[in-house]
Design a protein around this motif. Structure first.
Motif, PDB file in Angstrom:
ATOM      1  N   THR A 229     -42.231  13.619  11.013  1.00 27.13           N
ATOM      2  CA  THR A 229     -42.842  14.200  12.208  1.00 27.13           C
ATOM      3  C   THR A 229     -41.992  15.355  12.688  1.00 27.13           C
ATOM      4  N   ARG A 230     -42.499  16.548  12.557  1.00 31.13           N
ATOM      5  CA  ARG A 230     -41.740  17.706  13.026  1.00 31.13           C
ATOM      6  C   ARG A 230     -41.736  17.727  14.552  1.00 31.13           C
ATOM      7  N   TRP A 231     -40.574  17.989  15.088  1.00 35.46           N
ATOM      8  CA  TRP A 231     -40.392  17.893  16.537  1.00 35.46           C
ATOM      9  C   TRP A 231     -41.442  18.716  17.264  1.00 35.46           C
ATOM     10  N   TYR A 232     -41.704  19.938  16.786  1.00 36.32           N
ATOM     11  CA  TYR A 232     -42.645  20.804  17.491  1.00 36.32           C
ATOM     12  C   TYR A 232     -44.068  20.245  17.452  1.00 36.32           C
ATOM     13  N   ALA A 233     -44.379  19.400  16.458  1.00 34.98           N
ATOM     14  CA  ALA A 233     -45.724  18.831  16.390  1.00 34.98           C
ATOM     15  C   ALA A 233     -45.914  17.741  17.442  1.00 34.98           C
ATOM     16  N   TYR A 234     -44.874  16.928  17.661  1.00 31.91           N
ATOM     17  CA  TYR A 234     -44.994  15.842  18.644  1.00 31.91           C
ATOM     18  C   TYR A 234     -44.754  16.336  20.065  1.00 31.91           C
ATOM     19  N   GLU A 235     -43.826  17.271  20.246  1.00 32.71           N
ATOM     20  CA  GLU A 235     -43.543  17.835  21.574  1.00 32.71           C
ATOM     21  C   GLU A 235     -43.692  19.350  21.492  1.00 32.71           C
ATOM     22  N   PRO A 236     -44.933  19.866  21.519  1.00 36.15           N
ATOM     23  CA  PRO A 236     -45.144  21.305  21.323  1.00 36.15           C
ATOM     24  C   PRO A 236     -44.570  22.167  22.438  1.00 36.15           C
ATOM     25  N   LYS A 237     -44.543  21.644  23.644  1.00 34.97           N
ATOM     26  CA  LYS A 237     -43.953  22.326  24.788  1.00 34.97           C
ATOM     27  C   LYS A 237     -43.006  21.363  25.489  1.00 34.97           C
ATOM     28  N   ASP A 238     -42.158  21.907  26.328  1.00 37.06           N
ATOM     29  CA  ASP A 238     -41.143  21.088  26.976  1.00 37.06           C
ATOM     30  C   ASP A 238     -41.777  19.935  27.759  1.00 37.06           C
ATOM     31  N   ASN A 239     -41.441  18.704  27.351  1.00 40.05           N
ATOM     32  CA  ASN A 239     -41.884  17.490  28.043  1.00 40.05           C
ATOM     33  C   ASN A 239     -43.399  17.275  27.967  1.00 40.05           C
ATOM     34  N   VAL A 240     -44.040  17.862  26.966  1.00 42.47           N
ATOM     35  CA  VAL A 240     -45.460  17.629  26.694  1.00 42.47           C
ATOM     36  C   VAL A 240     -45.547  16.965  25.325  1.00 42.47           C
ATOM     37  N   TYR A 241     -46.112  15.757  25.266  1.00 44.34           N
ATOM     38  CA  TYR A 241     -46.063  14.946  24.053  1.00 44.34           C
ATOM     39  C   TYR A 241     -47.459  14.665  23.509  1.00 44.34           C
ATOM     40  N   ARG A 242     -47.556  14.614  22.194  1.00 38.03           N
ATOM     41  CA  ARG A 242     -48.814  14.253  21.541  1.00 38.03           C
ATOM     42  C   ARG A 242     -48.864  12.744  21.304  1.00 38.03           C
ATOM     43  N   ASP A 243     -48.822  11.994  22.406  1.00 40.67           N
ATOM     44  CA  ASP A 243     -48.912  10.540  22.313  1.00 40.67           C
ATOM     45  C   ASP A 243     -50.255  10.103  21.759  1.00 40.67           C
ATOM     46  N   ASP A 244     -51.287  10.914  21.953  1.00 36.85           N
ATOM     47  CA  ASP A 244     -52.606  10.544  21.445  1.00 36.85           C
ATOM     48  C   ASP A 244     -52.579  10.410  19.926  1.00 36.85           C
ATOM     49  N   VAL A 245     -51.851  11.300  19.262  1.00 38.12           N
ATOM     50  CA  VAL A 245     -51.757  11.239  17.798  1.00 38.12           C
ATOM     51  C   VAL A 245     -50.904  10.040  17.384  1.00 38.12           C
ATOM     52  N   LEU A 246     -49.795   9.829  18.083  1.00 39.86           N
ATOM     53  CA  LEU A 246     -48.925   8.695  17.767  1.00 39.86           C
ATOM     54  C   LEU A 246     -49.664   7.377  17.956  1.00 39.86           C
ATOM     55  N   ALA A 261     -42.708   3.540  11.215  1.00 43.27           N
ATOM     56  CA  ALA A 261     -41.426   4.181  11.516  1.00 43.27           C
ATOM     57  C   ALA A 261     -41.646   5.685  11.575  1.00 43.27           C
ATOM     58  N   ILE A 262     -40.799   6.378  12.317  1.00 44.02           N
ATOM     59  CA  ILE A 262     -40.909   7.829  12.474  1.00 44.02           C
ATOM     60  C   ILE A 262     -39.592   8.487  12.075  1.00 44.02           C
ATOM     61  N   CYS A 263     -39.704   9.547  11.281  1.00 43.50           N
ATOM     62  CA  CYS A 263     -38.549  10.394  10.962  1.00 43.50           C
ATOM     63  C   CYS A 263     -38.800  11.761  11.587  1.00 43.50           C
ATOM     64  N   ILE A 264     -38.032  12.097  12.622  1.00 43.14           N
ATOM     65  CA  ILE A 264     -38.218  13.376  13.324  1.00 43.14           C
ATOM     66  C   ILE A 264     -37.426  14.465  12.605  1.00 43.14           C
ATOM     67  N   VAL A 265     -38.126  15.501  12.152  1.00 37.36           N
ATOM     68  CA  VAL A 265     -37.480  16.682  11.585  1.00 37.36           C
ATOM     69  C   VAL A 265     -37.171  17.609  12.755  1.00 37.36           C
ATOM     70  N   LEU A 266     -35.919  17.952  12.949  1.00 39.52           N
ATOM     71  CA  LEU A 266     -35.495  18.635  14.182  1.00 39.52           C
ATOM     72  C   LEU A 266     -35.814  20.131  14.158  1.00 39.52           C
ATOM     73  N   TRP A 267     -37.051  20.469  13.834  1.00 41.25           N
ATOM     74  CA  TRP A 267     -37.486  21.855  13.769  1.00 41.25           C
ATOM     75  C   TRP A 267     -38.346  22.183  14.979  1.00 41.25           C
ATOM     76  N   ARG A 268     -38.150  23.386  15.488  1.00 39.79           N
ATOM     77  CA  ARG A 268     -38.940  23.903  16.595  1.00 39.79           C
ATOM     78  C   ARG A 268     -39.656  25.180  16.138  1.00 39.79           C
ATOM     79  N   ALA A 269     -40.692  25.581  16.866  1.00 42.94           N
ATOM     80  CA  ALA A 269     -41.445  26.793  16.563  1.00 42.94           C
ATOM     81  C   ALA A 269     -41.069  27.887  17.550  1.00 42.94           C
ATOM     82  N   GLU A 270     -40.784  29.073  17.025  1.00 40.59           N
ATOM     83  CA  GLU A 270     -40.446  30.194  17.895  1.00 40.59           C
ATOM     84  C   GLU A 270     -41.531  30.402  18.950  1.00 40.59           C
ATOM     85  N   GLY A 271     -41.095  30.681  20.165  1.00 40.71           N
ATOM     86  CA  GLY A 271     -42.024  30.890  21.264  1.00 40.71           C
ATOM     87  C   GLY A 271     -42.360  29.643  22.044  1.00 40.71           C
TER      88      GLY A 271
END
Length: 607
Positions: A229-246, A261-271
């Motif tokens: 799970t790429r970090w930007y996919a689960y939390e696209p904006k600060d403190n906004v979470y895609r709990d619906d997908v989870l 189980a979840i493996c978070i890839v610590l990648w963010r998207a520019e912007g």
């Protein structure tokens, strides 16, 4: 996804040139699929390095990343409440679609759905038949990104429906000794657009493994799946979470009686507005690290610096939030781990060609000045090749710099460990090759430091993706290291399709599956005290079906019973202090010299 063969790096530019892709894009649009292309191209490239002829990746039609909602949606009221539905009154501006979730009073999700093509701010919403009692309604934007708005409501219908508590159709059953078997959904298993939150190809693979048959008996070959799970996919904006997908993924696992189980890839998207530029990972040559610098037209990925306190705070927050959602599903919840590298391992990232280490962001420089007592950062010339790094890390300044970056990795893992536990799930620390020459530029040699061995911050699970050409004994060495170095931790390994091929030499899936390798090394792993084997990378369907016999025997002898736990010959344990950071570490040979192997265990402790 491991065992990086250094002498092959010389051909990397040629391979990259052969696979360059130019993607014309409309200006001003950021596409979700653009952020995923890198993984597909990198996977193709890594497999090419291992001798596999891989067709170019199929790029699906792009899906636009959503903008933030202009305003709302916010719950203004809930009326006309019955046991099966109510009416929502909400405030919003230019919001056409809304996701909603009903939870119980402790926050466990009970029902999830969406309201589409809204023409009014008063709209009925439904849910499954609930008994009288108190619940929470949570809403968020679907057509745009928003924070979650929630409000408590109470069902008090006179003579209302009497509904028994929901029954889990097939809950995960604890195995004897707590032993498990996971399938990894590599790359981007966490799929925002999939109906069940899990990539379709990974759902298909899991369904095969959950419906195996051997000698007329149907059985489940796995006990859980792990979603990258790429970090930007689960939390696209600060403190906004895609709990619906989870939640969709958790529901899918719950219905099949397995863990997630979840493996978070610590990648963010520019912007994304999450981190200032000075907290983004920089290379030693002054360039910003990104996962694929060869595609400048694609909105780039970045990663926050391992030295950033801001990153540690937000990482602890996201793992705690994610963990709380997972924990609400009881024993469906597995662990949370983190990785950094494109090869899905936890280390200091680098550029492959030319080899260039990272750790040179402004925040790194600030922290280094404090750590070193005011010494200047290493120059690019001091660290620009493996040979120069080998020499640099033999100097007092180089050793201090190595320990500085090791400590940054430690703090990052600590943040993830503390967050997962706050959320109510186990934390997992994951690493790749142990004691290999690559440790000098991965800064991964001092595993005991990185994973806080013997302290309260030691993760609950230690996972090694170690493997080797022509033999899988190094998986067993990693197991003995983990059992000797990390007291009380559960231990995990993985098998990719090279590991269980007939040659184990990277000739590809075409050479076929060797069932004896999967069974014999899993058996030795369990007999020496290992807990959780994983299947890593994608396997063809026909190979998954060929796994029926070994997975059946593993289940019967190690999860249903202790029949296979017959013990193993013990060698003399030893302690190995890490005194240098370059080259092949001596503990590998010492383990072998003391008889370590498939029929003999030699535990050792790193210091």
């Amino acid at each position: 996804m491991k065992k990086i063969i250094l002498w092959l790096m010389a051909i990397l530019p040629v391979l990259c040139a052969a696979q360059t892709i130019t993607v014309p894009l409309p200006p001003g649009i950021v596409y979700q699929s653009q952020l995923e292309k890198t993984d597909a191209r990198l996977d193709s490239l890594v497999k090419a390095l291992r001798g596999v002829v891989v067709p170019p990746p199929v790029i699906q039609d792009p899906v636009a990343v959503k903008d933030s909602c202009v305003y709302g949606p916010n719950i203004a009221g809930i009326s006309k409440i019955t046991n099966t539905g109510a009416v929502l009154l909400f405030d919003a501006l230019q919001v056409t679609d809304i996701n909603y979730t009903i939870t119980n009073e402790v926050g466990a999700p009970l029902y999830t759905d969406s309201l589409l093509n809204l023409q009014s701010n008063s709209v009925p919403f439904k849910y499954q038949a609930f008994p009288n009692g108190s619940y929470y309604l949570k809403i968020s934007g679907r057509s745009c990104l928003s924070k979650v708005s929630q409000r408590k409501f109470t069902i008090t219908t006179t003579g209302g429906v009497v509904v028994p508590p929901p029954v889990v159709v097939d809950p995960p059953q604890p195995s004897v000794g707590g032993r498990e078997f996971y399938m990894n959904a590599t790359g981007s298993g966490f799929d925002l657009d999939a109906p069940n939150g899990i990539g379709i190809e990974w759902q298909k693979a899991a369904e095969i493994l959950l419906n195996l048959e051997w000698k007329g008996e149907k059985f489940k070959g796995i006990t859980g799946i792990r979603l990258n799970t790429r970090w930007y996919a689960y939390e696209p904006k600060d403190n906004v979470y895609r709990d619906d997908v989870l939640v969709r993924a958790l529901e899918w696992c719950k219905a099949r009686g397995i863990k997630l189980a979840i493996c978070i890839v610590l990648w963010r998207a520019e912007g994304d507005g999450m981190f200032p530029d000075g907290h983004k990972t920089m290379l030693a040559n002054g360039e910003r690290w990104t996962d694929n610098p060869g595609l400048p037209s694609i909105p780039q990925i970045y990663m926050p610096s391992m030295s950033s306190d801001l990153m540690h705070t937000k990482l602890e927050r996201v793992t705690a939030h994610m963990g709380s959602v997972m924990a609400s599903y009881g024993n469906v919840a597995g662990y949370i781990s983190i990785v950094t590298a494109p090869t899905e391992e936890f280390q200091l990232v680098r550029r492959e060609e030319p080899m260039t280490i990272s750790g040179f962001a402004d925040v790194d420089k600030e922290k280094w000045a404090i750590w070193s007592g005011g010494q200047p950062m290493p120059t690019y010339d001091e660290v620009r090749s493996e040979e120069q790094l080998n020499y640099f890390t033999s100097t007092p300044k180089g050793q201090s710099f190595y320990l500085f970056q090791t400590d940054a990795l430690r703090k990052t893992q600590v943040a993830a460990t503390r967050g997962a536990r706050k959320g109510g799930v186990q934390a997992c620390g994951m690493y790749a090759g142990i004691g290999a020459p690559s440790g000098v530029f991965d800064f991964s040699t001092k595993l005991n430091t990185i994973f806080s061995a013997g302290t309260p911050d030691q993760p609950d699970i230690i996972y090694s993706s170690e493997g080797g050409s022509h033999t899988q004994n190094w998986k067993l060495m990693a197991t003995d290291l983990n059992l000797g170095t990390f007291p009380g931790a559960r231990v995990a390994i993985e098998f990719d399709w090279d590991d269980v091929s007939w040659s184990q030499a990277g000739f590809g899936k075409e050479e076929g599956f060797n069932p004896y390798l999967l069974y014999n090394y899993t058996e030795s792993f369990h007999r020496r005290g290992g807990d959780i084997p994983h299947l890593a990378m994608g396997y063809p369907d026909y190979i998954l079906r060929q796994m029926a016999e070994p997975l059946y025997m593993i289940k019967k002898k190690f999860r249903d019973t202790n029949e296979g736990m017959t013990g193993i010959q013990q060698g003399t344990e030893f302690v190995f202090p890490i005194t240098r950071y370059s080259g092949l570490q001596g503990f590998r040979q010492e383990w072998y010299d003391r008889g370590g192997g498939i029929n003999k265990q030699v535990k050792f402790k790193l210091q």
